[in-house]
Design an enzyme around this catalytic site. Structure first.
Site, PDB file in Angstrom:
ATOM      1  N   ASP A  67       0.807  -1.212   0.000  1.00 31.20           N
ATOM      2  CA  ASP A  67       0.000   0.000   0.000  1.00 31.20           C
ATOM      3  C   ASP A  67       0.847   1.271   0.000  1.00 31.20           C
ATOM      4  O   ASP A  67       2.067   1.216   0.165  1.00 31.20           O
ATOM      5  CB  ASP A  67      -0.971   0.003   1.194  1.00 31.20           C
ATOM      6  CG  ASP A  67      -0.286  -0.355   2.514  1.00 31.20           C
ATOM      7  OD1 ASP A  67       0.954  -0.354   2.570  1.00 31.20           O
ATOM      8  OD2 ASP A  67      -1.003  -0.623   3.482  1.00 31.20           O
ATOM      9  N   ASN A 136      -7.222  -2.243  14.275  1.00 25.23           N
ATOM     10  CA  ASN A 136      -8.626  -2.522  13.952  1.00 25.23           C
ATOM     11  C   ASN A 136      -8.787  -3.742  13.041  1.00 25.23           C
ATOM     12  O   ASN A 136      -9.856  -4.003  12.522  1.00 25.23           O
ATOM     13  CB  ASN A 136      -9.281  -1.289  13.306  1.00 25.23           C
ATOM     14  CG  ASN A 136      -8.666  -0.943  11.948  1.00 25.23           C
ATOM     15  OD1 ASN A 136      -7.767  -1.639  11.468  1.00 25.23           O
ATOM     16  ND2 ASN A 136      -9.142   0.115  11.325  1.00 25.23           N
ATOM     17  N   HIS A 138      -7.113  -4.226  10.165  1.00 26.09           N
ATOM     18  CA  HIS A 138      -6.857  -4.031   8.737  1.00 26.09           C
ATOM     19  C   HIS A 138      -5.587  -4.740   8.287  1.00 26.09           C
ATOM     20  O   HIS A 138      -4.645  -4.912   9.057  1.00 26.09           O
ATOM     21  CB  HIS A 138      -6.897  -2.548   8.329  1.00 26.09           C
ATOM     22  CG  HIS A 138      -5.727  -1.703   8.716  1.00 26.09           C
ATOM     23  ND1 HIS A 138      -5.856  -0.385   9.068  1.00 26.09           N
ATOM     24  CD2 HIS A 138      -4.398  -1.961   8.794  1.00 26.09           C
ATOM     25  CE1 HIS A 138      -4.667   0.108   9.337  1.00 26.09           C
ATOM     26  NE2 HIS A 138      -3.766  -0.819   9.178  1.00 26.09           N
ATOM     27  N   GLU A 143      -9.744  -1.782   5.214  1.00 26.23           N
ATOM     28  CA  GLU A 143     -10.318  -1.364   6.485  1.00 26.23           C
ATOM     29  C   GLU A 143     -11.583  -2.161   6.822  1.00 26.23           C
ATOM     30  O   GLU A 143     -12.264  -2.668   5.919  1.00 26.23           O
ATOM     31  CB  GLU A 143     -10.689   0.123   6.399  1.00 26.23           C
ATOM     32  CG  GLU A 143      -9.481   1.054   6.218  1.00 26.23           C
ATOM     33  CD  GLU A 143      -8.775   1.370   7.522  1.00 26.23           C
ATOM     34  OE1 GLU A 143      -8.564   0.461   8.338  1.00 26.23           O
ATOM     35  OE2 GLU A 143      -8.417   2.545   7.709  1.00 26.23           O
TER      36      GLU A 143
HETATM   37  C1  GLP Z   1      -0.319   0.550   8.422  1.00 21.51           C
HETATM   38  C2  GLP Z   1      -0.157  -0.346   7.210  1.00 21.51           C
HETATM   39  C3  GLP Z   1      -0.477  -1.795   7.515  1.00 21.51           C
HETATM   40  C4  GLP Z   1       0.183  -2.211   8.807  1.00 21.51           C
HETATM   41  C5  GLP Z   1      -0.346  -1.349   9.918  1.00 21.51           C
HETATM   42  C6  GLP Z   1       0.119  -1.768  11.301  1.00 21.51           C
HETATM   43  O1  GLP Z   1      -1.595   1.041   8.575  1.00 21.51           O
HETATM   44  N1  GLP Z   1      -0.961   0.074   6.110  1.00 21.51           N
HETATM   45  O2  GLP Z   1      -0.049  -2.617   6.440  1.00 21.51           O
HETATM   46  O3  GLP Z   1      -0.051  -3.578   9.072  1.00 21.51           O
HETATM   47  O4  GLP Z   1       0.091  -0.015   9.629  1.00 21.51           O
HETATM   48  O5  GLP Z   1       1.216  -1.021  11.694  1.00 21.51           O
HETATM   49  P1  GLP Z   1       2.044  -1.248  13.005  1.00 21.51           P
HETATM   50  O6  GLP Z   1       2.886  -2.428  12.740  1.00 21.51           O
HETATM   51  O7  GLP Z   1       2.830   0.010  13.150  1.00 21.51           O
HETATM   52  O8  GLP Z   1       1.079  -1.467  14.100  1.00 21.51           O
END
Ligand code: GLP
Length: 239
Positions: A67, A136, A138, A143
């Protein structure tokens, strides 16, 4: 779904890097799906060290990131391109032409998303997709909603994701409101999936993965329908 629990984040990060390296070493031309976020930083650090030590070779690896934020140029220090360059691309022998991230500043996002999916298909699909998970549930930027979208698409971020990612920006107002993400279809088509879950704020979504109920309200539960998923989780996130 296979689950391995680690005492701490450092151990999880070493195991994640070793898992990815072992997969790359099995297959000459390897298509690797990659995540951003705080969780995979340790894995990237270990992979970078393993590459320097000659334990994993990225020369024939093609990467596809999940992404990107809409509207952030590559040079923006919060773009996912910038993150990946800092944490992996600049540290390993990946060929620049083998690096793929959806372009969040493309004039025609519809064409961009279709071309991204076509490239993944033309390359033979993803051999391994590494995933983090949002608080959440995702995956990528898919989402929670009443439905999920299969192909790569643009998405309006939820307030909870904006709040969760605000820690990387000066303020929540600076977090882009939209992103482009591989869809759940792209992820489910990967031959193998490695999911990394770390930290107490992931406990609730991690618990849902144990309950066996698949719901678009927790997009990560889609992985319960994939035949080859390994979850590496630390004690803080495990129930
Ligand atoms: C972002 C990315 C996700 C990732 C998420 C969790 O939103 N788009 O792909 O899994 O962050 O991030 P963290 O590992 O910092 O909790």
């Amino acid at each position: 779904m296979k689950k391995v629990v680690f005492d701490n984040y450092e151990q999880l990060s070493v195991a994640a890097a070793e898992f990815v390296a072992a997969e790359i070493n099995k297959k000459p031309k390897f298509n690797l799906g990659l995540p951003t976020g705080g969780t995979p930083v340790g894995m990237y650090k270990n992979l970078s060290e393993m590459n320097k030590a000659g334990k994993v070779d990225f020369a024939d690896v093609t990467t596809f990131n999940l992404d990107e934020y809409l509207g952030l140029e590559r040079s923006h220090d919060q773009s996912y391109w910038y993150f990946m360059n800092k944490n992996l691309y600049s540290n390993v022998n990946l060929k620049p032409e083998n690096i793929n991230i959806p372009n969040g500043t493309a004039d025609d996002m519809d064409a961009e998303t279709k071309a991204y999916d076509k490239k993944i298909e033309d390359m033979g699909g993803l051999d391994l997709m590494v995933l983090g998970i949002g608080p959440n549930g995702h995956i990528g930027f898919n989402e929670p909603d009443s439905y999920l979208i299969a192909p790569t698409h643009t998405v309006t971020l939820t307030q909870s994701t904006i709040d969760a990612n605000a820690r990387f920006f000066d303020s929540a107002d600076d977090v882009p409101k939209m992103a482009v993400t591989m869809g759940v279809g792209n992820i489910m088509k990967a031959k193998k999936i490695l999911m990394l879950i770390s930290g107490a704020n992931k406990k609730a979504v991690a618990k849902a993965l144990n309950e066996g109920i698949v719901t678009p309200e927790n997009p990560a539960t889609m992985l319960l329908m994939h035949p080859d998923v390994t979850v590496l989780i630390d004690k803080d996130a495990d129930q």
